[in-house]
Design a protein around this motif. Structure first.
Motif, PDB file in Angstrom:
ATOM      1  N   UNK A  27       3.827 -42.656 -46.033  1.00 38.71           N
ATOM      2  CA  UNK A  27       4.087 -41.928 -44.794  1.00 38.71           C
ATOM      3  C   UNK A  27       5.255 -42.579 -44.056  1.00 38.71           C
ATOM      4  N   UNK A  28       6.240 -41.794 -43.710  1.00 39.39           N
ATOM      5  CA  UNK A  28       7.371 -42.270 -42.904  1.00 39.39           C
ATOM      6  C   UNK A  28       6.986 -42.169 -41.435  1.00 39.39           C
ATOM      7  N   UNK A  29       6.938 -43.299 -40.758  1.00 37.28           N
ATOM      8  CA  UNK A  29       6.558 -43.306 -39.346  1.00 37.28           C
ATOM      9  C   UNK A  29       7.804 -43.392 -38.463  1.00 37.28           C
ATOM     10  N   UNK A  30       7.618 -43.042 -37.193  1.00 42.66           N
ATOM     11  CA  UNK A  30       8.708 -43.093 -36.219  1.00 42.66           C
ATOM     12  C   UNK A  30       9.350 -44.477 -36.218  1.00 42.66           C
ATOM     13  N   UNK A  31      10.669 -44.515 -36.274  1.00 43.48           N
ATOM     14  CA  UNK A  31      11.398 -45.771 -36.199  1.00 43.48           C
ATOM     15  C   UNK A  31      11.725 -46.412 -37.527  1.00 43.48           C
ATOM     16  N   UNK A  32      11.141 -45.934 -38.625  1.00 45.12           N
ATOM     17  CA  UNK A  32      11.449 -46.511 -39.933  1.00 45.12           C
ATOM     18  C   UNK A  32      12.906 -46.220 -40.291  1.00 45.12           C
ATOM     19  N   UNK A  33      13.523 -47.159 -41.002  1.00 48.42           N
ATOM     20  CA  UNK A  33      14.926 -47.010 -41.375  1.00 48.42           C
ATOM     21  C   UNK A  33      15.088 -46.005 -42.520  1.00 48.42           C
ATOM     22  N   UNK A  34      16.165 -45.224 -42.433  1.00 46.92           N
ATOM     23  CA  UNK A  34      16.556 -44.306 -43.504  1.00 46.92           C
ATOM     24  C   UNK A  34      17.685 -44.950 -44.291  1.00 46.92           C
ATOM     25  N   UNK A  35      17.539 -45.006 -45.613  1.00 49.92           N
ATOM     26  CA  UNK A  35      18.530 -45.623 -46.485  1.00 49.92           C
ATOM     27  C   UNK A  35      19.173 -44.549 -47.364  1.00 49.92           C
ATOM     28  N   UNK A  36      20.496 -44.608 -47.474  1.00 50.00           N
ATOM     29  CA  UNK A  36      21.223 -43.725 -48.382  1.00 50.00           C
ATOM     30  C   UNK A  36      22.213 -44.583 -49.156  1.00 50.00           C
ATOM     31  N   UNK A  37      22.118 -44.533 -50.472  1.00 50.60           N
ATOM     32  CA  UNK A  37      22.997 -45.359 -51.294  1.00 50.60           C
ATOM     33  C   UNK A  37      22.808 -46.839 -51.068  1.00 50.60           C
ATOM     34  N   UNK A  38      21.595 -47.238 -50.715  1.00 45.93           N
ATOM     35  CA  UNK A  38      21.289 -48.644 -50.507  1.00 45.93           C
ATOM     36  C   UNK A  38      21.674 -49.179 -49.146  1.00 45.93           C
ATOM     37  N   UNK A  39      22.202 -48.322 -48.267  1.00 46.30           N
ATOM     38  CA  UNK A  39      22.614 -48.764 -46.942  1.00 46.30           C
ATOM     39  C   UNK A  39      21.833 -48.019 -45.865  1.00 46.30           C
ATOM     40  N   UNK A  40      21.621 -48.717 -44.735  1.00 46.87           N
ATOM     41  CA  UNK A  40      20.942 -48.068 -43.626  1.00 46.87           C
ATOM     42  C   UNK A  40      21.817 -46.942 -43.091  1.00 46.87           C
ATOM     43  N   UNK A  41      21.221 -45.740 -42.980  1.00 41.03           N
ATOM     44  CA  UNK A  41      21.987 -44.569 -42.553  1.00 41.03           C
ATOM     45  C   UNK A  41      21.415 -43.922 -41.294  1.00 41.03           C
ATOM     46  N   UNK A  42      20.274 -44.396 -40.836  1.00 47.07           N
ATOM     47  CA  UNK A  42      19.651 -43.802 -39.663  1.00 47.07           C
ATOM     48  C   UNK A  42      18.224 -44.282 -39.522  1.00 47.07           C
ATOM     49  N   UNK A  43      17.487 -43.641 -38.610  1.00 52.42           N
ATOM     50  CA  UNK A  43      16.085 -43.960 -38.402  1.00 52.42           C
ATOM     51  C   UNK A  43      15.267 -42.688 -38.281  1.00 52.42           C
ATOM     52  N   UNK A  44      14.009 -42.785 -38.691  1.00 51.76           N
ATOM     53  CA  UNK A  44      13.091 -41.662 -38.556  1.00 51.76           C
ATOM     54  C   UNK A  44      12.826 -41.439 -37.072  1.00 51.76           C
ATOM     55  N   UNK A  45      13.018 -40.216 -36.605  1.00 50.36           N
ATOM     56  CA  UNK A  45      12.723 -39.896 -35.207  1.00 50.36           C
ATOM     57  C   UNK A  45      11.269 -39.490 -35.026  1.00 50.36           C
ATOM     58  N   UNK A  46      10.725 -38.777 -35.997  1.00 48.33           N
ATOM     59  CA  UNK A  46       9.307 -38.406 -36.013  1.00 48.33           C
ATOM     60  C   UNK A  46       8.876 -38.323 -37.465  1.00 48.33           C
ATOM     61  N   UNK A  47       7.682 -38.826 -37.750  1.00 48.04           N
ATOM     62  CA  UNK A  47       7.175 -38.743 -39.115  1.00 48.04           C
ATOM     63  C   UNK A  47       5.665 -38.851 -39.129  1.00 48.04           C
ATOM     64  N   UNK A  48       5.031 -38.058 -39.993  1.00 50.86           N
ATOM     65  CA  UNK A  48       3.572 -38.083 -40.105  1.00 50.86           C
ATOM     66  C   UNK A  48       3.148 -37.201 -41.272  1.00 50.86           C
ATOM     67  N   UNK A  49       1.877 -37.250 -41.632  1.00 53.06           N
ATOM     68  CA  UNK A  49       1.360 -36.232 -42.544  1.00 53.06           C
ATOM     69  C   UNK A  49       1.411 -34.861 -41.867  1.00 53.06           C
ATOM     70  N   UNK A  50       1.608 -33.824 -42.662  1.00 50.52           N
ATOM     71  CA  UNK A  50       1.573 -32.448 -42.172  1.00 50.52           C
ATOM     72  C   UNK A  50       0.267 -31.834 -42.659  1.00 50.52           C
ATOM     73  N   UNK A  51      -0.756 -31.750 -41.803  1.00 52.60           N
ATOM     74  CA  UNK A  51      -2.090 -31.364 -42.266  1.00 52.60           C
ATOM     75  C   UNK A  51      -2.157 -30.006 -42.944  1.00 52.60           C
TER      76      UNK A  51
END
Length: 374
Positions: free
Chosen positions: A305-329
């Motif tokens: 599960x990707x939670x709010x604030x987790x880092x987003x990586x693209x090509x091995x580099x930090x590219x952003x952060x998760x703004x919202x993340x959770x299971x979708x029931x």
């Protein structure tokens, strides 16, 4: 030594009722609010398949009146309120001069000289001060009458495919014919309400505005009327997962004073052709030059599960952060939203989410994740 100050949480008129019903209460934007009753997943599913009842009385209401009310609303918001007819609402942005968000809001046109703004709970006092400041700014001097009207309102949201059947049982107002983002005045269970066909769940439904002293009566009558429809009392936990499935932005997550309408894929609420408004010049410049990042939706490709604030990586580099993340029931997937470089924002792009020591695989997908059947 001075003892620490205890912050007194605000309470809605239904606080005691929530406690009697066993709701789990939390601090939400300075308000003590129910996060869940029977459980977030159960409440989420009830809203998607039947109906959910939400106390959203923490939301703020600001009223703007007078012969220059429209001019002020036009100046401080990004959408074109001049296009509204009486009884119509629109989603809009309250913007800084840099084109970023002070807040997002709903603008309701009651008449040519009277507008009701519904703003986020944690921002209502800041929003009121901001609008009041620009009412008499060097550029404005509109001289409209502005009221921080939140104490005069409670607000209940009835959402889901059986919301209409629930509300219709309690009113003779012709709510079945009310179009999306339209509103009318009428009695619901004998309580005078502004009845709006709006919501924050991705479902059909209504938001009812009325005087707070009627709150428990109307709450109980709606629960009773909705029981045959499967209506369930819901907390803010389910409201959050529902809006995320519908890819609706949340202030402080997807939008804030560092994000613009173009970056957030909210260009449809920005109308530069209407004339001058706060942030217009900055937004026109950004549109001309092109955005460097864009809000996207993604699905996890494994069970993490990707939670709010987790880092987003693209090509091995930090590219952003998760703004919202959770299971979708309802979708039975793990989803999220994040800002990524515009060159890496196309659906199908593979990304990774840094979850503890793991880089979990995810894929950018079109949004909304969930769209109800017409």
């Amino acid at each position: 030594m001075t003892p620490p100050t205890t912050i007194q949480l605000r309470k809605t008129a239904l606080n005691s009722a929530h406690r009697r019903m066993g709701a789990k209460m939390v601090d939400f934007g300075g308000w003590e609010m129910p996060v869940e009753y029977s459980g977030i997943i159960a409440e989420h599913m009830a809203t998607r398949t039947a109906a959910g009842l939400f106390d959203v009385s923490h939301m703020g209401e600001i009223e703007v009146r007078g012969p220059h009310a429209l001019e002020l609303v036009q100046y401080v918001t990004s959408n074109d309120a001049a296009k509204l007819v009486d009884g119509q609402a629109q989603y809009s942005g309250l913007l800084t001069s840099a084109g970023t968000f002070v807040d997002d809001l709903l603008v309701h046109k009651l008449s040519d000289t009277h507008y009701l703004l519904c703003v986020n709970a944690s921002n209502q006092d800041t929003d009121f001060a901001y609008i009041r400041e620009h009412n008499f700014s060097q550029k404005g001097r509109f001289g409209a009458e502005i009221e921080n009207a939140g104490p005069r309102y409670s607000q209940l949201a009835v959402q889901g495919p059986r919301a209409l059947a629930t509300v219709q049982r309690l009113t003779t107002a012709p709510v079945a014919g009310l179009r999306y983002y339209r509103f009318m005045f009428g009695d619901v269970a004998g309580v005078a309400c502004l009845i709006a066909r709006t919501g924050y769940t991705g479902e059909d439904g209504f938001e009812l505005y009325f005087p707070p002293h009627h709150s428990e009566r109307l709450w109980n009558d709606l629960l009773e009327a909705g029981r045959p429809q499967g209506l369930t009392p819901c907390g803010l936990g389910a409201r959050n997962t529902l809006r995320l499935e519908a890819a609706m932005c949340l202030y402080g997550h997807e939008i804030d004073d560092t994000t613009t309408v173009w970056e957030a894929n909210l260009g449809w609420i920005c109308k530069p052709d209407k004339g001058d408004f706060l942030g217009r010049d900055a937004l026109l410049a950004q549109k001309r030059d092109g955005v460097k990042r864009r809000l996207v939706g993604f699905e996890m490709e494994d069970r993490l599960i990707a939670r709010d604030g987790y880092e987003v990586m693209i090509g091995g580099r930090q590219a952003g952060k998760v703004t919202s993340g959770s299971p979708a029931p309802f979708l039975k997937k793990n989803i999220g939203m994040a800002y990524v470089p515009v060159e890496s924002s196309a659906p199908g792009t593979e990304i990774e989410i840094a979850i503890r020591a793991t880089h979990a695989r995810a894929r950018i997908v079109p949004t909304p994740f969930y769209k109800r059947a017409a």
